[in-house]
Design an enzyme around this catalytic site. Structure first.
Site, PDB file in Angstrom:
ATOM      1  N   HIS A  52     -26.480  15.565 -13.363  1.00 37.73           N
ATOM      2  CA  HIS A  52     -25.589  15.347 -12.225  1.00 37.73           C
ATOM      3  C   HIS A  52     -24.976  16.678 -11.782  1.00 37.73           C
ATOM      4  CE1 HIS A  52     -23.144  12.268 -10.000  1.00 37.73           C
ATOM      5  NE2 HIS A  52     -22.401  13.345  -9.798  1.00 37.73           N
ATOM      6  N   CYS A  86     -26.091   7.989 -16.468  1.00 40.70           N
ATOM      7  CA  CYS A  86     -25.365   9.250 -16.315  1.00 40.70           C
ATOM      8  C   CYS A  86     -23.853   9.016 -16.394  1.00 40.70           C
ATOM      9  CB  CYS A  86     -25.715   9.902 -14.985  1.00 40.70           C
ATOM     10  SG  CYS A  86     -24.757  11.395 -14.641  1.00 40.70           S
ATOM     11  N   HIS A 142     -22.576  19.292 -11.311  1.00 37.99           N
ATOM     12  CA  HIS A 142     -21.232  19.480 -11.852  1.00 37.99           C
ATOM     13  C   HIS A 142     -21.062  20.907 -12.365  1.00 37.99           C
ATOM     14  CE1 HIS A 142     -23.427  18.997 -15.642  1.00 37.99           C
ATOM     15  NE2 HIS A 142     -22.361  19.443 -16.281  1.00 37.99           N
ATOM     16  N   HIS A 153     -25.949  11.622  -7.437  1.00 38.02           N
ATOM     17  CA  HIS A 153     -26.631  12.139  -8.624  1.00 38.02           C
ATOM     18  C   HIS A 153     -27.799  13.048  -8.268  1.00 38.02           C
ATOM     19  CE1 HIS A 153     -27.907  12.010 -12.886  1.00 38.02           C
ATOM     20  NE2 HIS A 153     -29.142  11.996 -12.396  1.00 38.02           N
ATOM     21  N   CYS A 168     -21.801   9.794 -12.951  1.00 38.42           N
ATOM     22  CA  CYS A 168     -21.897   8.953 -11.756  1.00 38.42           C
ATOM     23  C   CYS A 168     -20.701   7.999 -11.716  1.00 38.42           C
ATOM     24  CB  CYS A 168     -23.201   8.154 -11.772  1.00 38.42           C
ATOM     25  SG  CYS A 168     -24.676   9.143 -11.450  1.00 38.42           S
ATOM     26  N   GLN A 215     -17.920  23.442 -14.738  1.00 37.39           N
ATOM     27  CA  GLN A 215     -16.915  23.354 -15.787  1.00 37.39           C
ATOM     28  C   GLN A 215     -15.813  24.377 -15.555  1.00 37.39           C
ATOM     29  OE1 GLN A 215     -18.523  22.723 -19.919  1.00 37.39           O
ATOM     30  NE2 GLN A 215     -20.477  23.203 -18.948  1.00 37.39           N
ATOM     31  N   ASN A 237     -23.250  25.797 -14.514  1.00 38.00           N
ATOM     32  CA  ASN A 237     -24.579  25.959 -15.096  1.00 38.00           C
ATOM     33  C   ASN A 237     -25.492  24.974 -14.377  1.00 38.00           C
ATOM     34  OD1 ASN A 237     -23.573  27.741 -17.046  1.00 38.00           O
ATOM     35  ND2 ASN A 237     -23.176  26.085 -18.494  1.00 38.00           N
TER      36      ASN A 237
END
Length: 354
Positions: free
Chosen positions: A167, A70, A169, A116, A73, A171, A156
């Protein structure tokens, strides 16, 4: 909060947001990366009046890597990622495969935690508050870029939404124009103000919803409700009770209370469809007033302060094992058909309270 800005090997900016003021961030990106090359272009549709980002370089972005590869990470030993340090609280960096770049805007990735296996709903209130601080700081910084007119922070979550990295996250998109959805809100806002002799449409909607049967939860500073004309099977709008145009204008009370309500809302989303169901896919979207004056040109009726900051949270899952697809009416004519009555959706979200 401590903020540390650095650069990745290809020149992209990376920013650490830390809970502790004594944290030192001096790790160097050791990857042999070439400078990032993007082909982002904004094209305007003459019939609809909206804009489309053409970004062919995104075809090569990383797609569902295994957990031990990933890129979000922390770096460990010789396994190097987008984050050079071996641990972090919250990190923001320029997207390696941006939809918007240069004069066409900017795209950033926000990593909520180094864990993660976690999700936003797993964060502590302190961690969630740090994410809010990061969203606010990036909104401020990006709003000063000459090419940026609107800043959009969003998450999302879930493969069903189209997420390619597991992971936790989100935007941030910094657009060089006012987005069509916001422009439509501004038109409605202006029309309502003129028709009613000065009433604010956001205030009127919030007052009506607050007094109705679709409220899901509320605190001293925030209220969450399923809107009267919800487009999605389970859709919740979260508003500060005091109208502000953007994240920068939130007072201390609202900032302190936000993590409590938002984390509870996310945890309820994961319980909508019952025990044993996979995590609920969702989109969480902050709506902020545009920063560019061009958004308000031609409308003497409204200004930035008339806009109401709010977060819209919705899932595309309509029932256990079934998704809501945007078929002919939705995709072809932008007329949504909702299978779940908003009143029932609100009732269900109240039923699954912690």
């Amino acid at each position: 909060m401590k903020k540390t800005s650095t650069r990745l090997a290809d020149g992209r900016e990376l920013i650490y947001y830390d809970l502790r003021d004594d944290t030192v961030r001096d790790a160097v990106d050791r990857r042999p990366l070439e400078p990032t090359v993007t082909t982002s272009e904004i094209r305007h549709d003459p019939l609809l009046g909206d804009a489309v980002a053409i970004a062919s370089h995104r075809q090569g972005r990383i797609y569902h890597p295994p957990a031990d590869e990933c890129p979000l990470c922390p770096s460990k030993g010789e396994r190097l990622s987008e984050i050079p340090d071996s641990a972090y609280d919250v990190v923001v960096f320029e997207n390696r495969f941006p939809s918007l770049a240069g004069d066409s805007g900017r795209c950033e990735v926000v990593c909520f935690t180094s864990d993660h296996q976690a999700s936003f709903a797993d964060l502590t209130e302190e961690q969630a508050a740090l994410v809010l601080d990061a969203w606010t700081d990036r909104t401020s910084e990006l709003s000063h870029l000459p090419s940026v007119e609107q800043v959009f922070c969003f998450e999302n979550r879930g493969a069903e939404i189209g997420v390619t990295l597991g992971h936790p996250h989100g935007q941030i998109y910094a657009y060089p124009f006012t987005t069509p959805r916001t422009a439509l809100m501004l038109r409605q806002l202006a029309a309502h103000k003129e028709a009613t002799g000065g009433e604010n449409l956001f205030d009127a909607v919030l007052e009506r919803e607050h007094a109705g049967e679709r409220v899901v939860l509320e605190g001293e500073h925030w209220v969450a409700f399923v809107p009267y004309a919800a487009h999605w099977p389970y859709e919740v709008h979260l508003y500060p009770k005091r109208r502000v145009p953007d994240l920068l204008a939130l007072d201390e009370g609202a900032r302190t209370e936000f993590p409590q309500l938002y984390l509870e809302l996310l945890r309820r989303f994961d319980r909508i469809f019952g025990e044993g169901e996979p995590p609920t896919p969702y989109i969480a979207a902050w709506h902020q007033a545009p920063f560019g004056a061009a958004a308000f040109d031609g409308s003497a009726a409204v200004n930035r302060d008339d806009f109401a900051l709010h977060l819209e949270l919705f899932t595309i899952r309509r029932t256990s094992g079934k998704l809501k697809f945007l078929a002919g009416s939705e995709s072809g004519m932008n007329v949504f058909i909702n299978d779940v009555p908003p009143e029932r959706a609100a009732e269900r979200l109240r039923e699954v309270a912690s």
